[in-house]
Design a protein around this motif. Sequence first.
Motif, PDB file in Angstrom:
ATOM      1  N   ALA A  38     -39.579  -7.398  19.768  1.00 24.18           N
ATOM      2  CA  ALA A  38     -38.627  -7.801  20.803  1.00 24.18           C
ATOM      3  C   ALA A  38     -37.838  -6.606  21.327  1.00 24.18           C
ATOM      4  N   ILE A  39     -37.465  -5.677  20.449  1.00 24.67           N
ATOM      5  CA  ILE A  39     -36.753  -4.471  20.893  1.00 24.67           C
ATOM      6  C   ILE A  39     -37.631  -3.669  21.852  1.00 24.67           C
ATOM      7  N   VAL A  40     -38.871  -3.434  21.424  1.00 24.28           N
ATOM      8  CA  VAL A  40     -39.794  -2.652  22.258  1.00 24.28           C
ATOM      9  C   VAL A  40     -40.059  -3.376  23.579  1.00 24.28           C
ATOM     10  N   ALA A  41     -40.268  -4.695  23.508  1.00 28.01           N
ATOM     11  CA  ALA A  41     -40.568  -5.471  24.713  1.00 28.01           C
ATOM     12  C   ALA A  41     -39.375  -5.477  25.669  1.00 28.01           C
ATOM     13  N   GLY A  42     -38.163  -5.635  25.136  1.00 28.10           N
ATOM     14  CA  GLY A  42     -36.984  -5.620  25.994  1.00 28.10           C
ATOM     15  C   GLY A  42     -36.821  -4.293  26.697  1.00 28.10           C
ATOM     16  N   PHE A  43     -37.098  -3.214  25.985  1.00 29.08           N
ATOM     17  CA  PHE A  43     -37.002  -1.874  26.573  1.00 29.08           C
ATOM     18  C   PHE A  43     -38.049  -1.679  27.669  1.00 29.08           C
ATOM     19  N   LEU A  44     -39.306  -1.984  27.342  1.00 31.08           N
ATOM     20  CA  LEU A  44     -40.386  -1.777  28.308  1.00 31.08           C
ATOM     21  C   LEU A  44     -40.297  -2.750  29.479  1.00 31.08           C
ATOM     22  N   ASP A  45     -39.862  -3.980  29.203  1.00 28.33           N
ATOM     23  CA  ASP A  45     -39.760  -4.974  30.270  1.00 28.33           C
ATOM     24  C   ASP A  45     -38.745  -4.544  31.313  1.00 28.33           C
ATOM     25  N   THR A  46     -37.652  -3.944  30.870  1.00 28.73           N
ATOM     26  CA  THR A  46     -36.638  -3.467  31.799  1.00 28.73           C
ATOM     27  C   THR A  46     -37.164  -2.309  32.631  1.00 28.73           C
ATOM     28  N   LEU A  47     -38.022  -1.498  32.042  1.00 26.43           N
ATOM     29  CA  LEU A  47     -38.555  -0.343  32.759  1.00 26.43           C
ATOM     30  C   LEU A  47     -39.683  -0.717  33.710  1.00 26.43           C
ATOM     31  N   ALA A  48     -40.626  -1.502  33.238  1.00 27.89           N
ATOM     32  CA  ALA A  48     -41.847  -1.712  34.023  1.00 27.89           C
ATOM     33  C   ALA A  48     -42.295  -3.158  34.091  1.00 27.89           C
ATOM     34  N   GLY A  49     -41.608  -4.060  33.423  1.00 27.20           N
ATOM     35  CA  GLY A  49     -42.084  -5.430  33.355  1.00 27.20           C
ATOM     36  C   GLY A  49     -43.204  -5.554  32.339  1.00 27.20           C
ATOM     37  N   GLY A  50     -43.608  -6.771  32.066  1.00 25.34           N
ATOM     38  CA  GLY A  50     -44.729  -6.978  31.166  1.00 25.34           C
ATOM     39  C   GLY A  50     -44.371  -7.057  29.703  1.00 25.34           C
ATOM     40  N   GLY A  51     -43.075  -7.213  29.370  1.00 28.75           N
ATOM     41  CA  GLY A  51     -42.704  -7.317  27.969  1.00 28.75           C
ATOM     42  C   GLY A  51     -43.334  -8.512  27.287  1.00 28.75           C
ATOM     43  N   GLY A  52     -43.593  -9.574  28.058  1.00 26.67           N
ATOM     44  CA  GLY A  52     -44.242 -10.755  27.493  1.00 26.67           C
ATOM     45  C   GLY A  52     -45.643 -10.483  27.006  1.00 26.67           C
ATOM     46  N   LEU A  53     -46.248  -9.385  27.483  1.00 27.56           N
ATOM     47  CA  LEU A  53     -47.568  -9.002  27.006  1.00 27.56           C
ATOM     48  C   LEU A  53     -47.518  -8.556  25.548  1.00 27.56           C
ATOM     49  N   LEU A  54     -46.337  -8.198  25.091  1.00 26.64           N
ATOM     50  CA  LEU A  54     -46.143  -7.877  23.682  1.00 26.64           C
ATOM     51  C   LEU A  54     -45.703  -9.101  22.886  1.00 26.64           C
ATOM     52  N   THR A  55     -44.699  -9.799  23.392  1.00 24.33           N
ATOM     53  CA  THR A  55     -44.065 -10.846  22.591  1.00 24.33           C
ATOM     54  C   THR A  55     -44.906 -12.116  22.474  1.00 24.33           C
ATOM     55  N   LEU A  56     -45.547 -12.532  23.561  1.00 19.32           N
ATOM     56  CA  LEU A  56     -46.311 -13.778  23.495  1.00 19.32           C
ATOM     57  C   LEU A  56     -47.502 -13.681  22.542  1.00 19.32           C
ATOM     58  N   PRO A  57     -48.347 -12.647  22.637  1.00 19.91           N
ATOM     59  CA  PRO A  57     -49.417 -12.536  21.640  1.00 19.91           C
ATOM     60  C   PRO A  57     -48.879 -12.383  20.217  1.00 19.91           C
ATOM     61  N   ALA A  58     -47.749 -11.665  20.058  1.00 21.74           N
ATOM     62  CA  ALA A  58     -47.169 -11.503  18.721  1.00 21.74           C
ATOM     63  C   ALA A  58     -46.744 -12.847  18.149  1.00 21.74           C
ATOM     64  N   LEU A  59     -46.141 -13.695  18.969  1.00 20.54           N
ATOM     65  CA  LEU A  59     -45.724 -15.016  18.516  1.00 20.54           C
ATOM     66  C   LEU A  59     -46.929 -15.880  18.145  1.00 20.54           C
ATOM     67  N   MET A  60     -47.978 -15.806  18.947  1.00 21.00           N
ATOM     68  CA  MET A  60     -49.170 -16.606  18.652  1.00 21.00           C
ATOM     69  C   MET A  60     -49.879 -16.092  17.403  1.00 21.00           C
ATOM     70  N   MET A  61     -49.850 -14.767  17.195  1.00 23.15           N
ATOM     71  CA  MET A  61     -50.473 -14.213  15.994  1.00 23.15           C
ATOM     72  C   MET A  61     -49.693 -14.565  14.739  1.00 23.15           C
ATOM     73  N   SER A  62     -48.411 -14.936  14.899  1.00 25.65           N
ATOM     74  CA  SER A  62     -47.612 -15.331  13.740  1.00 25.65           C
ATOM     75  C   SER A  62     -47.955 -16.739  13.268  1.00 25.65           C
ATOM     76  N   GLY A  63     -48.779 -17.446  14.038  1.00 27.16           N
ATOM     77  CA  GLY A  63     -49.218 -18.773  13.633  1.00 27.16           C
ATOM     78  C   GLY A  63     -48.629 -19.921  14.418  1.00 27.16           C
ATOM     79  N   MET A  64     -47.887 -19.631  15.461  1.00 25.32           N
ATOM     80  CA  MET A  64     -47.277 -20.699  16.264  1.00 25.32           C
ATOM     81  C   MET A  64     -48.313 -21.380  17.153  1.00 25.32           C
ATOM     82  N   PRO A  65     -48.167 -22.685  17.368  1.00 25.18           N
ATOM     83  CA  PRO A  65     -48.972 -23.368  18.388  1.00 25.18           C
ATOM     84  C   PRO A  65     -48.637 -22.795  19.769  1.00 25.18           C
ATOM     85  N   PRO A  66     -49.574 -22.885  20.721  1.00 24.06           N
ATOM     86  CA  PRO A  66     -49.353 -22.269  22.036  1.00 24.06           C
ATOM     87  C   PRO A  66     -48.061 -22.688  22.735  1.00 24.06           C
TER      88      PRO A  66
END
Length: 252
Positions: free
Chosen positions: A18-46
């Motif tokens: 989340a720290i990395v995503a918040g930083f990169l999202d503010t700079l260039a967008g696309g932070g969800g490209l980090l957080t969403l796959p990370a959340l799904m890899m943790s075992g959460m339903p979609p």
Amino acid sequence: MELINLSFEILAFLFVIAIVAGFLDTLAGGGGLLTLPALMMSGMPPLAALATNKLQSTAGVATATVMMLRNKRVRWRDVKYLMLAAFIGSALGTLIVQIMNTEALTIVIPIVIAAIGIYFLVTPVIDDNTKKPRVSPNVYKYVVTPTIGCYDGLFGPGTGSFFALAGRSLRAQPFLQATAVAKTLNFSTNLASLIVFIFAGHVVWLVGIIMMAGQFIGAWLGSHCLFKIPVKYLRYLVVVMCFAMLAKYLTS
């Protein structure tokens, strides 16, 4: 909604992401490209992953939006109606995703991530000397903005980058102005989607709150770096994130 069996290591991993995503999202967008796959890899339903992603990402874009408004990078009167259009589009998209087959999301999300990465990789760089807008203010407000908002409600990753690119290519905004405006619109779409997900009961609050703290830190750092980093380096951050997370997603 709450999930069990999330270890300390997984929670710490999501906090750092989340720290990395918040930083990169503010700079260039696309932070969800980090957080969403990370959340799904943790075992959460979609749906739980989508909902929790909205909770934590709202903290990041809210921080960035406040910084942009306070530092007068954008003016409230210039973005308030665009934010409303984005809000409505996102709310509709989030309502639609509630009735989709959630199993389909596990297939659609990596396809969307790959498409975003390829798009940013092959499209030419748009410089700050774009001569004139390609669409009228009304078309941008009533068609383009809610359409991107709807995408954010449906899936989300890359929305901030899409808003920034639309501002540059369709409204001839300079790169940094388009990026700043994109933060306000992305905040509006995240808020709308989050409200719908809360009422639907899909948010995993413990994970979301931990990641919100990380997003706040990352967005605060990113807001202070946005206008100091050369423009030419920002675009390619999204491409790197796309393919790195896609590879991790497919091998998990």
